[in-house]
Design a protein around this motif. Structure first.
Motif, PDB file in Angstrom:
ATOM      1  N   PRO A  40       0.802  -1.234   0.000  1.00 56.99           N
ATOM      2  CA  PRO A  40       0.000   0.000   0.000  1.00 56.99           C
ATOM      3  C   PRO A  40       0.832   1.280   0.000  1.00 56.99           C
ATOM      4  CG  PRO A  40       0.006  -1.005   2.183  1.00 56.99           C
ATOM      5  CD  PRO A  40       0.647  -1.999   1.254  1.00 56.99           C
ATOM      6  N   ASN A  41       2.093   1.208   0.400  1.00 57.04           N
ATOM      7  CA  ASN A  41       2.933   2.404   0.458  1.00 57.04           C
ATOM      8  C   ASN A  41       3.670   2.684  -0.846  1.00 57.04           C
ATOM      9  OD1 ASN A  41       2.278   2.962   3.173  1.00 57.04           O
ATOM     10  ND2 ASN A  41       3.828   1.507   3.892  1.00 57.04           N
ATOM     11  N   VAL A  42       3.543   1.772  -1.802  1.00 58.47           N
ATOM     12  CA  VAL A  42       4.183   1.972  -3.101  1.00 58.47           C
ATOM     13  C   VAL A  42       3.163   2.591  -4.051  1.00 58.47           C
ATOM     14  CG1 VAL A  42       5.358   0.864  -5.041  1.00 58.47           C
ATOM     15  CG2 VAL A  42       5.682  -0.010  -2.710  1.00 58.47           C
ATOM     16  N   PRO A  43       3.478   3.701  -4.703  1.00 58.68           N
ATOM     17  CA  PRO A  43       2.519   4.359  -5.610  1.00 58.68           C
ATOM     18  C   PRO A  43       2.027   3.422  -6.705  1.00 58.68           C
ATOM     19  CG  PRO A  43       4.399   5.791  -5.182  1.00 58.68           C
ATOM     20  CD  PRO A  43       4.735   4.465  -4.586  1.00 58.68           C
ATOM     21  N   HIS A  44       0.771   3.615  -7.110  1.00 54.54           N
ATOM     22  CA  HIS A  44       0.167   2.755  -8.133  1.00 54.54           C
ATOM     23  C   HIS A  44       0.950   2.818  -9.438  1.00 54.54           C
ATOM     24  CE1 HIS A  44      -2.963   0.703 -10.440  1.00 54.54           C
ATOM     25  NE2 HIS A  44      -2.793   1.628 -11.368  1.00 54.54           N
ATOM     26  N   ASP A  45       1.381   4.020  -9.834  1.00 59.12           N
ATOM     27  CA  ASP A  45       2.127   4.158 -11.086  1.00 59.12           C
ATOM     28  C   ASP A  45       3.421   3.348 -11.045  1.00 59.12           C
ATOM     29  OD1 ASP A  45       0.237   5.771 -12.252  1.00 59.12           O
ATOM     30  OD2 ASP A  45       1.237   7.645 -11.737  1.00 59.12           O
ATOM     31  N   THR A  46       4.043   3.287  -9.879  1.00 59.13           N
ATOM     32  CA  THR A  46       5.263   2.505  -9.731  1.00 59.13           C
ATOM     33  C   THR A  46       4.971   1.019  -9.904  1.00 59.13           C
ATOM     34  OG1 THR A  46       6.276   4.130  -8.251  1.00 59.13           O
ATOM     35  CG2 THR A  46       7.132   1.881  -8.144  1.00 59.13           C
ATOM     36  N   LEU A  47       3.921   0.539  -9.238  1.00 59.99           N
ATOM     37  CA  LEU A  47       3.554  -0.869  -9.350  1.00 59.99           C
ATOM     38  C   LEU A  47       3.184  -1.223 -10.790  1.00 59.99           C
ATOM     39  CD1 LEU A  47       1.393  -1.272  -6.120  1.00 59.99           C
ATOM     40  CD2 LEU A  47       3.711  -2.129  -6.496  1.00 59.99           C
ATOM     41  N   TYR A  48       2.436  -0.340 -11.440  1.00 58.91           N
ATOM     42  CA  TYR A  48       2.023  -0.610 -12.821  1.00 58.91           C
ATOM     43  C   TYR A  48       3.232  -0.670 -13.751  1.00 58.91           C
ATOM     44  CZ  TYR A  48      -0.331  -0.305 -17.296  1.00 58.91           C
ATOM     45  OH  TYR A  48      -0.762  -0.571 -18.563  1.00 58.91           O
ATOM     46  N   SER A  49       4.179   0.238 -13.563  1.00 59.53           N
ATOM     47  CA  SER A  49       5.366   0.255 -14.404  1.00 59.53           C
ATOM     48  C   SER A  49       6.190  -1.009 -14.212  1.00 59.53           C
ATOM     49  CB  SER A  49       6.218   1.493 -14.097  1.00 59.53           C
ATOM     50  OG  SER A  49       7.347   1.558 -14.947  1.00 59.53           O
ATOM     51  N   ILE A  50       6.345  -1.444 -12.959  1.00 58.80           N
ATOM     52  CA  ILE A  50       7.090  -2.677 -12.688  1.00 58.80           C
ATOM     53  C   ILE A  50       6.388  -3.863 -13.347  1.00 58.80           C
ATOM     54  CG2 ILE A  50       7.827  -4.289 -10.881  1.00 58.80           C
ATOM     55  CD1 ILE A  50       8.145  -1.868  -9.028  1.00 58.80           C
ATOM     56  N   PHE A  51       5.076  -3.934 -13.178  1.00 56.82           N
ATOM     57  CA  PHE A  51       4.323  -5.042 -13.762  1.00 56.82           C
ATOM     58  C   PHE A  51       4.462  -5.065 -15.279  1.00 56.82           C
ATOM     59  CE2 PHE A  51       0.568  -6.441 -16.028  1.00 56.82           C
ATOM     60  CZ  PHE A  51       0.434  -7.742 -15.577  1.00 56.82           C
ATOM     61  N   ALA A  52       4.259  -3.916 -15.926  1.00 51.77           N
ATOM     62  CA  ALA A  52       4.280  -3.850 -17.390  1.00 51.77           C
ATOM     63  C   ALA A  52       5.644  -4.266 -17.939  1.00 51.77           C
ATOM     64  CB  ALA A  52       3.924  -2.441 -17.855  1.00 51.77           C
ATOM     65  N   GLN A  53       6.715  -3.779 -17.321  1.00 52.40           N
ATOM     66  CA  GLN A  53       8.053  -4.120 -17.811  1.00 52.40           C
ATOM     67  C   GLN A  53       8.370  -5.598 -17.593  1.00 52.40           C
ATOM     68  OE1 GLN A  53      11.306  -1.127 -17.143  1.00 52.40           O
ATOM     69  NE2 GLN A  53       9.741  -0.093 -15.959  1.00 52.40           N
ATOM     70  N   HIS A  54       7.990  -6.120 -16.425  1.00 57.61           N
ATOM     71  CA  HIS A  54       8.275  -7.532 -16.153  1.00 57.61           C
ATOM     72  C   HIS A  54       7.464  -8.427 -17.076  1.00 57.61           C
ATOM     73  CE1 HIS A  54       9.713 -10.929 -13.887  1.00 57.61           C
ATOM     74  NE2 HIS A  54       8.481 -11.349 -13.669  1.00 57.61           N
ATOM     75  N   PHE A  55       6.223  -8.048 -17.340  1.00 65.29           N
ATOM     76  CA  PHE A  55       5.379  -8.825 -18.249  1.00 65.29           C
ATOM     77  C   PHE A  55       6.007  -8.873 -19.642  1.00 65.29           C
ATOM     78  CE2 PHE A  55       1.984  -9.452 -21.303  1.00 65.29           C
ATOM     79  CZ  PHE A  55       1.216 -10.453 -20.723  1.00 65.29           C
ATOM     80  N   GLN A  56       6.499  -7.740 -20.109  1.00 63.70           N
ATOM     81  CA  GLN A  56       7.113  -7.703 -21.433  1.00 63.70           C
ATOM     82  C   GLN A  56       8.401  -8.515 -21.480  1.00 63.70           C
ATOM     83  OE1 GLN A  56       7.511  -3.641 -22.756  1.00 63.70           O
ATOM     84  NE2 GLN A  56       5.330  -3.232 -22.613  1.00 63.70           N
ATOM     85  N   GLN A  57       9.187  -8.429 -20.408  1.00 61.19           N
ATOM     86  CA  GLN A  57      10.444  -9.188 -20.373  1.00 61.19           C
ATOM     87  C   GLN A  57      10.191 -10.688 -20.400  1.00 61.19           C
ATOM     88  OE1 GLN A  57      12.395  -7.742 -16.855  1.00 61.19           O
ATOM     89  NE2 GLN A  57      12.866  -5.746 -17.740  1.00 61.19           N
ATOM     90  N   THR A  58       9.248 -11.149 -19.584  1.00 55.70           N
ATOM     91  CA  THR A  58       8.961 -12.580 -19.539  1.00 55.70           C
ATOM     92  C   THR A  58       8.324 -13.052 -20.843  1.00 55.70           C
ATOM     93  OG1 THR A  58       6.862 -12.089 -18.394  1.00 55.70           O
ATOM     94  CG2 THR A  58       8.750 -12.673 -17.035  1.00 55.70           C
ATOM     95  N   THR A  59       7.518 -12.188 -21.461  1.00 58.69           N
ATOM     96  CA  THR A  59       6.902 -12.548 -22.746  1.00 58.69           C
ATOM     97  C   THR A  59       7.965 -12.731 -23.820  1.00 58.69           C
ATOM     98  OG1 THR A  59       4.827 -11.409 -22.222  1.00 58.69           O
ATOM     99  CG2 THR A  59       5.301 -11.807 -24.553  1.00 58.69           C
ATOM    100  N   LYS A  60       8.950 -11.827 -23.846  1.00 59.83           N
ATOM    101  CA  LYS A  60      10.030 -11.952 -24.827  1.00 59.83           C
ATOM    102  C   LYS A  60      10.811 -13.242 -24.624  1.00 59.83           C
ATOM    103  CE  LYS A  60      10.697  -6.971 -25.516  1.00 59.83           C
ATOM    104  NZ  LYS A  60      11.599  -5.820 -25.297  1.00 59.83           N
TER     105      LYS A  60
END
Length: 287
Positions: A40-60
């Motif tokens: 809850p203390n991590v900003p939503h934009d930060t969590l979304y950015s981490i998720f999006a980048q990790h998703f793309q990396q694992t997809t590649k």
């Protein structure tokens, strides 16, 4: 420091990655809800950015497995058997852990092969790209609607995702521009410098440098994302080092944060890392 909410420890970052690996399964909304609840203390934009980048990396990393001919044929047969069901491709994308846009491309390629669809002067890859950008041109009505839904729903790949990414990047670049103007700091922007013949340019080259934490800032680069060590290293190699070699020391703003390890040795390399533009009292004029 004022940016502790966006600067994550190695342990916190790894915990976020572990939760993504355990719960995402291609469904970003459920995963982001879990992330927001646990961190809850991590900003939503930060969590979304981490998720999006990790998703793309694992997809590649695993995309080649989805591109095997037998696998693609299996996806297409499964689609044909369920094409009358609503959101069939969206459900399939979650089941096989593949981006909806990438699954759509696979289905379109198989459709072209199975139906011997051709376009004058356009190989199948070009035709697929055209249909992904202009799904209204897909001749099969059911497939057309399924692909449209996938494109609208995919926040990680495809035209919509790229447009959103570019829009967010532009918004934060304009935010940085306003901060420079508010501080009355004269600058040359990237567009102007390109017209002057520069090939690699930061977002803003300062005409009057200033100092922050004893580091002279000659340029400022805006990055509307979160970075780990590997991402930062890539930016250093591809962009930031070139700016340093040409213009001297400068600042990069990772608006959505970074892993704390990124800070190690950065100022020694002439790169000041921040998550926002410094407050006026932290800026020292060297004019």
């Amino acid at each position: 420091m004022r940016f502790l909410k966006e600067m994550l420890s190695r342990e916190a970052y790894q915990s976020i990655i572990d939760l993504i690996d355990a719960s995402s399964n291609g469904c970003h909304s459920n995963c982001l809800r879990d992330l927001s609840s646990k961190f809850p203390n991590v900003p939503h934009d930060t969590l979304y950015s981490i998720f999006a980048q990790h998703f793309q990396q694992t997809t590649k990393q695993c995309h080649s497995q989805h591109r095997k001919p037998l696998v693609m044929q299996g996806y297409y047969k499964r689609y044909l058997a369920s094409q009358d069901q609503p959101e069939v491709l969206l459900h399939m994308s979650q089941d096989v852990s593949l981006s909806p846009a990438l699954l759509s491309r696979s289905i379109l390629e198989s459709y072209i092969t199975e139906n011997s669809v051709t376009a004058v002067g356009a190989p199948s890859t070009a035709l697929v790209s055209h249909w992904m950008k202009n799904p209204q041109h897909i001749p099969d009505e059911k497939l057309r609607e399924h692909v449209k839904l996938c494109i609208r729903s995919d926040t990680n790949y495809g035209l919509l995702a790229e447009n959103v990414k570019c829009s967010v990047g532009y918004q934060y670049e304009q935010k940085l521009r306003r901060r420079l103007e508010e501080h009355n700091i004269p600058f040359l922007d990237e567009e102007f410098m390109r017209l002057q013949g520069y090939d690699k340019t930061p977002d803003f080259k300062l005409e009057v440098p200033f100092a922050v934490s004893s580091t002279v800032v000659n340029w400022v680069e805006s990055k509307a994302l979160f970075v780990d060590e590997n991402s930062h290293k890539r930016y250093m190699e591809e962009q930031l080092s070139s700016y340093y070699n040409r213009f001297g020391s400068g600042m990069v703003i990772y608006w959505f944060g970074f892993v704390e390890d990124v800070l190690q040795g950065s100022e020694d390399q002439g790169i000041l890392i921040r998550t926002s533009f410094p407050e006026a009292q932290r800026i020292t004029s060297i004019a």
